[in-house]
Design a protein around this motif. Sequence first.
Motif, PDB file in Angstrom:
ATOM      1  N   GLY A   4       0.809  -1.215   0.000  1.00 47.21           N
ATOM      2  CA  GLY A   4       0.000   0.000   0.000  1.00 47.21           C
ATOM      3  C   GLY A   4       0.838   1.258   0.000  1.00 47.21           C
ATOM      4  O   GLY A   4       0.515   2.252  -0.659  1.00 47.21           O
ATOM      5  N   GLN A   5       1.960   1.225   0.765  1.00 48.95           N
ATOM      6  CA  GLN A   5       2.843   2.392   0.811  1.00 48.95           C
ATOM      7  C   GLN A   5       3.529   2.610  -0.535  1.00 48.95           C
ATOM      8  O   GLN A   5       3.686   3.756  -0.991  1.00 48.95           O
ATOM      9  CB  GLN A   5       3.875   2.209   1.921  1.00 48.95           C
ATOM     10  CG  GLN A   5       3.274   2.237   3.325  1.00 48.95           C
ATOM     11  CD  GLN A   5       4.308   1.926   4.390  1.00 48.95           C
ATOM     12  OE1 GLN A   5       5.225   1.127   4.170  1.00 48.95           O
ATOM     13  NE2 GLN A   5       4.162   2.546   5.546  1.00 48.95           N
ATOM     14  N   ARG A   6       3.966   1.489  -1.188  1.00 51.73           N
ATOM     15  CA  ARG A   6       4.596   1.600  -2.507  1.00 51.73           C
ATOM     16  C   ARG A   6       3.624   2.176  -3.532  1.00 51.73           C
ATOM     17  O   ARG A   6       3.971   3.024  -4.357  1.00 51.73           O
ATOM     18  CB  ARG A   6       5.090   0.228  -2.961  1.00 51.73           C
ATOM     19  CG  ARG A   6       6.346  -0.260  -2.235  1.00 51.73           C
ATOM     20  CD  ARG A   6       7.017  -1.379  -3.017  1.00 51.73           C
ATOM     21  NE  ARG A   6       6.134  -2.521  -3.160  1.00 51.73           N
ATOM     22  CZ  ARG A   6       6.092  -3.537  -2.293  1.00 51.73           C
ATOM     23  NH1 ARG A   6       6.879  -3.536  -1.225  1.00 51.73           N
ATOM     24  NH2 ARG A   6       5.268  -4.549  -2.493  1.00 51.73           N
ATOM     25  N   GLN A   7       2.358   1.692  -3.469  1.00 51.86           N
ATOM     26  CA  GLN A   7       1.351   2.191  -4.400  1.00 51.86           C
ATOM     27  C   GLN A   7       1.093   3.675  -4.185  1.00 51.86           C
ATOM     28  O   GLN A   7       0.937   4.445  -5.135  1.00 51.86           O
ATOM     29  CB  GLN A   7       0.050   1.397  -4.237  1.00 51.86           C
ATOM     30  CG  GLN A   7      -1.031   1.741  -5.260  1.00 51.86           C
ATOM     31  CD  GLN A   7      -0.622   1.386  -6.669  1.00 51.86           C
ATOM     32  OE1 GLN A   7      -0.011   0.347  -6.896  1.00 51.86           O
ATOM     33  NE2 GLN A   7      -0.946   2.251  -7.630  1.00 51.86           N
ATOM     34  N   GLY A   8       1.026   4.080  -2.893  1.00 51.05           N
ATOM     35  CA  GLY A   8       0.811   5.488  -2.586  1.00 51.05           C
ATOM     36  C   GLY A   8       1.943   6.362  -3.084  1.00 51.05           C
ATOM     37  O   GLY A   8       1.716   7.458  -3.626  1.00 51.05           O
ATOM     38  N   LEU A   9       3.188   5.881  -2.933  1.00 49.67           N
ATOM     39  CA  LEU A   9       4.347   6.635  -3.419  1.00 49.67           C
ATOM     40  C   LEU A   9       4.340   6.717  -4.939  1.00 49.67           C
ATOM     41  O   LEU A   9       4.618   7.777  -5.519  1.00 49.67           O
ATOM     42  CB  LEU A   9       5.633   5.966  -2.937  1.00 49.67           C
ATOM     43  CG  LEU A   9       6.945   6.628  -3.390  1.00 49.67           C
ATOM     44  CD1 LEU A   9       7.015   8.073  -2.922  1.00 49.67           C
ATOM     45  CD2 LEU A   9       8.148   5.832  -2.869  1.00 49.67           C
ATOM     46  N   LEU A  10       3.977   5.605  -5.603  1.00 53.63           N
ATOM     47  CA  LEU A  10       3.909   5.592  -7.063  1.00 53.63           C
ATOM     48  C   LEU A  10       2.856   6.580  -7.567  1.00 53.63           C
ATOM     49  O   LEU A  10       3.091   7.317  -8.535  1.00 53.63           O
ATOM     50  CB  LEU A  10       3.583   4.177  -7.552  1.00 53.63           C
ATOM     51  CG  LEU A  10       3.473   3.995  -9.075  1.00 53.63           C
ATOM     52  CD1 LEU A  10       4.796   4.353  -9.743  1.00 53.63           C
ATOM     53  CD2 LEU A  10       3.075   2.561  -9.394  1.00 53.63           C
ATOM     54  N   ASP A  11       1.679   6.601  -6.893  1.00 56.68           N
ATOM     55  CA  ASP A  11       0.625   7.545  -7.283  1.00 56.68           C
ATOM     56  C   ASP A  11       1.110   8.986  -7.186  1.00 56.68           C
ATOM     57  O   ASP A  11       0.819   9.822  -8.053  1.00 56.68           O
ATOM     58  CB  ASP A  11      -0.614   7.346  -6.411  1.00 56.68           C
ATOM     59  CG  ASP A  11      -1.368   6.063  -6.742  1.00 56.68           C
ATOM     60  OD1 ASP A  11      -1.119   5.503  -7.827  1.00 56.68           O
ATOM     61  OD2 ASP A  11      -2.188   5.624  -5.906  1.00 56.68           O
ATOM     62  N   LYS A  12       1.851   9.294  -6.112  1.00 52.94           N
ATOM     63  CA  LYS A  12       2.371  10.656  -5.926  1.00 52.94           C
ATOM     64  C   LYS A  12       3.366  11.017  -7.027  1.00 52.94           C
ATOM     65  O   LYS A  12       3.366  12.150  -7.537  1.00 52.94           O
ATOM     66  CB  LYS A  12       3.023  10.772  -4.548  1.00 52.94           C
ATOM     67  CG  LYS A  12       2.038  10.735  -3.391  1.00 52.94           C
ATOM     68  CD  LYS A  12       2.760  10.872  -2.057  1.00 52.94           C
ATOM     69  CE  LYS A  12       1.762  10.825  -0.892  1.00 52.94           C
ATOM     70  NZ  LYS A  12       2.462  10.922   0.421  1.00 52.94           N
ATOM     71  N   LEU A  13       4.210  10.048  -7.401  1.00 51.57           N
ATOM     72  CA  LEU A  13       5.201  10.313  -8.450  1.00 51.57           C
ATOM     73  C   LEU A  13       4.527  10.535  -9.800  1.00 51.57           C
ATOM     74  O   LEU A  13       4.901  11.438 -10.560  1.00 51.57           O
ATOM     75  CB  LEU A  13       6.185   9.146  -8.531  1.00 51.57           C
ATOM     76  CG  LEU A  13       7.126   8.979  -7.324  1.00 51.57           C
ATOM     77  CD1 LEU A  13       7.955   7.696  -7.460  1.00 51.57           C
ATOM     78  CD2 LEU A  13       8.046  10.188  -7.175  1.00 51.57           C
ATOM     79  N   VAL A  14       3.498   9.684 -10.089  1.00 51.21           N
ATOM     80  CA  VAL A  14       2.776   9.833 -11.355  1.00 51.21           C
ATOM     81  C   VAL A  14       2.056  11.173 -11.401  1.00 51.21           C
ATOM     82  O   VAL A  14       2.066  11.882 -12.422  1.00 51.21           O
ATOM     83  CB  VAL A  14       1.773   8.671 -11.540  1.00 51.21           C
ATOM     84  CG1 VAL A  14       0.857   8.930 -12.724  1.00 51.21           C
ATOM     85  CG2 VAL A  14       2.519   7.354 -11.743  1.00 51.21           C
ATOM     86  N   PHE A  15       1.422  11.550 -10.279  1.00 55.67           N
ATOM     87  CA  PHE A  15       0.718  12.835 -10.233  1.00 55.67           C
ATOM     88  C   PHE A  15       1.693  13.991 -10.433  1.00 55.67           C
ATOM     89  O   PHE A  15       1.429  14.937 -11.195  1.00 55.67           O
ATOM     90  CB  PHE A  15      -0.016  12.987  -8.898  1.00 55.67           C
ATOM     91  CG  PHE A  15      -0.627  14.341  -8.694  1.00 55.67           C
ATOM     92  CD1 PHE A  15      -1.814  14.688  -9.316  1.00 55.67           C
ATOM     93  CD2 PHE A  15       0.002  15.291  -7.891  1.00 55.67           C
ATOM     94  CE1 PHE A  15      -2.372  15.945  -9.144  1.00 55.67           C
ATOM     95  CE2 PHE A  15      -0.549  16.548  -7.722  1.00 55.67           C
ATOM     96  CZ  PHE A  15      -1.734  16.882  -8.348  1.00 55.67           C
TER      97      PHE A  15
END
Length: 258
Positions: A4-15
């Motif tokens: 979940g933390q990796r997904q959250g970090l990935l979402d922030k990077l994509v945004f």
Amino acid sequence: MKTGQRQGLLDKLVFAAGLRRWSQAAHAAPDMDIAALRESRNRARRLRAQLDRLIHVAEERLALPMIGNQAFPRPVDADWSWRPELWCGPLRTPGISSVETQSMLGGEATLFHDCVHSELTLRQIRNMREADLAAYGLRMDVFRFDGSYLSLAIDLPQEASQGLKRSHLIRIETIVEMEKPLEIFARLNIKHGPNTEQIVRELPLNEEEIHVEFDLAYTKLNEKRVEKIWLDLIFEGPEMNQVILRDLTFSRRKRAAL
């Protein structure tokens, strides 16, 4: 790092990458050639349509009272407080028409009447006003009424009975809207052993804040045998009327020592 933390970090990077890209496109727009500018404009319009849709839904939902909210003004010395489920969250069955006596809406509210032909409806409605703290309200529509009484019973949870003393005051607060004036009485019932204590108060519907308190000092309550508490809201002359209870809350506190 958890999934979940990796997904959250990935979402922030994509945004962040997307925001940076559109910022660069906006900065470069004055100098773009016409074909590239037209393509960027079309992409921006498609993106804006989805963003506008998200913002519209989000602002509408976030402006509404929070589902499950138990927050409301209560005496600072209250040792128990509660808002029934009907005013907190969505019910599985939100409404009933041609309501028969002893019909329940949710697990705590029961309607009683002695009509031969029921022309009554009950419906849970979503509160939309900025002033509302309760997420939901209860609307009752009464058309022809051939009975002699109409009451809504609210069962209080077991916590309301625990530690109950004759030194307690039980307070109810409500917000009532109606099409035309009528009288509403609140009757608190406390079953203790084979006996039931009853205290009746008329709701002051002409006042800005509608609340009443039940003083248990004037009862013969057996504190060791309290089994159940419920409230009856009794509607006098309800025919051809619509009544909305925007909120209903309970609290309990000790009476000040004399």
